[in-house]
Write an enzyme that holds these catalytic residues in place. Structure first.
Site, PDB file in Angstrom:
ATOM      1  N   VAL A   1       0.854  -1.181   0.000  1.00  0.00           N
ATOM      2  CA  VAL A   1       0.000   0.000   0.000  1.00  0.00           C
ATOM      3  C   VAL A   1       0.893   1.234   0.000  1.00  0.00           C
ATOM      4  O   VAL A   1       1.799   1.338   0.840  1.00  0.00           O
ATOM      5  CB  VAL A   1      -0.897   0.012   1.258  1.00  0.00           C
ATOM      6  CG1 VAL A   1      -1.839   1.210   1.240  1.00  0.00           C
ATOM      7  CG2 VAL A   1      -1.682  -1.292   1.370  1.00  0.00           C
ATOM      8  N   CYS A   2       0.656   2.155  -0.929  1.00  0.00           N
ATOM      9  CA  CYS A   2       1.474   3.371  -0.983  1.00  0.00           C
ATOM     10  C   CYS A   2       1.281   4.178   0.288  1.00  0.00           C
ATOM     11  O   CYS A   2       0.164   4.602   0.620  1.00  0.00           O
ATOM     12  CB  CYS A   2       1.093   4.230  -2.186  1.00  0.00           C
ATOM     13  SG  CYS A   2       1.901   5.844  -2.154  1.00  0.00           S
ATOM     14  N   ILE A   3       2.384   4.411   0.996  1.00  0.00           N
ATOM     15  CA  ILE A   3       2.281   5.053   2.308  1.00  0.00           C
ATOM     16  C   ILE A   3       1.799   6.500   2.197  1.00  0.00           C
ATOM     17  O   ILE A   3       0.949   6.936   2.994  1.00  0.00           O
ATOM     18  CB  ILE A   3       3.611   4.944   3.092  1.00  0.00           C
ATOM     19  CG1 ILE A   3       3.456   5.506   4.494  1.00  0.00           C
ATOM     20  CG2 ILE A   3       4.771   5.599   2.357  1.00  0.00           C
ATOM     21  CD1 ILE A   3       4.586   5.128   5.436  1.00  0.00           C
TER      22      ILE A   3
END
Lengths: 129, 95, 116, 121
Positions: free
Chosen positions: A77-79
């Site tokens: 998941v893109c932070i």
């Protein structure tokens, strides 16, 4: 072949997560590997452990976790996209002084570099948005 | 190159896709993209009819089986969708 | 990434709060003396060589509203201070570890988000 | 089209209309920061990000113009759009940031094929 999946649609907003899951299971049934699923843009909401759809609807969070458990597919998941939208792990919640968190393993918060690595490493990258 | 269109044929996404499709490219219509079955005059059919596929599961869900049949369009199931991604190294989704 | 929650204080008298990673919570509190305090907080003394780079990064942020990652930091330094200083080796020698993150912190800016 | 092995990031959404422009540009910046050659192609509403008259963001919103100006600092130097996309919005090349290159519409398919990787935002 090794496939990477990029999911940018939000659960219960866009059909993209459903399409991606269906695609993922069929890929595996055809003997392909999935190098990873990367959640970006509105797709980060798929990682929310707090989603509670009615019992007779597919729980997308659970469906991703099951995909991981059965086939060890990494769920990244893109932070930056996640934190903006209130999707965070316990560690990030602490770091940002928040009282609760909604992202747990097997979902992992990671940088956008992971998407680029996935694209370079896999034979195919398919976007669901 | 394989183009995936997930939006209706009158969308910006569909128009942009049509500008980008080349001679040996294929197109698969999924999600709202299957509505193109209702628009025989859609530019995609004019330009690339032989290389356009519709995802059967979405066609049925949207109630468009008859439209696909009457226009002799080509529906493929999700295995067929994956087969298309196997044949084309590059895939671009228009949404 | 900045946060609005104060995790600890750099200077309690002046009410200067830091986030858990040591970045200023309120960017507008930055001054040269705050930068000295931020440096002392990581046992560092700022020389004129450090200051030149801090100014390069503050100018970069002023213009582009984002703190630079390593590659653009090298380029901006080269443009401002010449080819001799515009190298990653020089920047690493001044700010060991991750120059973009460390300079952004000293310059009172949010952590560069695309630094990974 | 000088980087046959590079990444092409396609931007199709306007600033402020969604976060897709920002998140698309972020992807390009990260790729460039890693040393990957990156070009940008603006189609449809994405062209709105190229207007040189863009001002500050609406209150509370970050403007996209500073990020556009920053691209060259990441060595993202080739910004492309297509003739057809410009005409659709009745825009002239003179209304765009100086560095934008305009492709003839019919060249677009071959242009896409000249990149080894594409991400579409």
């Amino acid at each position: 072949m090794e496939y990477g999946l990029l999911v940018m649609g939000a659960p219960y907003t866009s059909p993209a997560p459903h399409s991606a899951l269906r695609f993922a299971h069929t890929l595996l049934a055809r003997g392909h590997q999935i190098g990873g699923v990367f959640f970006y843009h509105e797709g980060v909401h798929n990682a929310s452990a707090l989603m509670a759809p009615p019992q007779d609807e597919l729980n997308l969070h659970k469906a991703w976790v099951e995909l991981h458990n059965a086939h060890q597919v990494p769920l990244d998941v893109c932070i930056a996209a996640a934190l903006r939208r209130g999707i965070m792990s316990e560690a990030e919640a602490k770091r940002h002084g928040k009282a609760s968190f909604n992202l747990e393993a097997p979902f992992e918060l990671t940088g956008l570099g992971q998407l680029l690595t996935l694209q370079q490493r896999c034979d195919r990258l398919i976007t669901f948005a | 190159m394989l183009h995936i269109l997930t939006k209706a044929p009158d969308s910006d996404a569909a128009q942009q896709m049509l500008q980008a499709v080349g001679e040996n490219d294929a197109i698969i219509l999924t999600e709202a993209g299957v509505q193109a079955a209702l628009h025989s005059e859609w530019g995609g059919f004019q330009l690339h009819s032989a290389r356009i596929f519709l995802l059967a599961e979405d066609v049925t869900a949207w109630g468009l089986d008859d439209a696909v049949a009457s226009q002799a369009l080509t529906a493929v199931d999700i295995d067929g969708f994956i087969a298309l991604t196997e044949q084309h190294v590059q895939t671009v989704t228009w949404y | 990434m900045s946060t609005t929650e104060i995790y600890r204080y750099l200077d309690l008298d002046e009410n200067i709060g830091l986030d858990p990673e040591g970045y200023l919570v309120d960017q507008s509190q930055w001054s040269e003396s705050v930068a000295e305090l931020l440096a002392a907080d990581e046992s560092m003394v700022l020389s004129e060589n450090h200051w030149e780079i801090i100014r390069v990064v503050r100018d970069f942020y002023q213009r582009y509203e984002m703190a630079p990652a390593m590659r653009p930091l090298v380029k901006a330094t080269k443009n401002a201070l010449g080819a001799e200083k515009g190298t990653s080796i020089y920047l690493m020698s001044l700010f060991p570890g991750s120059p973009p993150k460390r300079v952004a912190r000293l310059a009172g800016l949010p952590k560069p988000t695309n630094c990974l | 089209m000088t980087e046959p092995n590079g990444l092409l990031v396609i931007i199709r959404h306007a600033p402020y209309a969604s976060n897709l422009l920002r998140e698309g540009l972020d992807t390009a910046l990260v790729a460039a920061a890693f040393g990957q050659p990156v070009d940008l192609l603006f189609l449809g509403q994405g062209i709105m990000a190229l207007l040189h008259e863009q001002g500050n963001g609406a209150p509370g919103q970050k403007a996209s113009r500073p990020t556009m100006d920053m691209l060259e600092m990441y060595d993202i130097e080739r910004l492309w759009t297509s003739q057809e996309a410009l005409q659709a919005l009745e825009l002239e090349p003179s209304q765009l940031l100086g560095s934008v290159e305009v492709l003839e519409a019919k060249r677009l398919p071959d242009f896409l094929k000249s990149y080894s990787q594409i991400l579409n935002f």
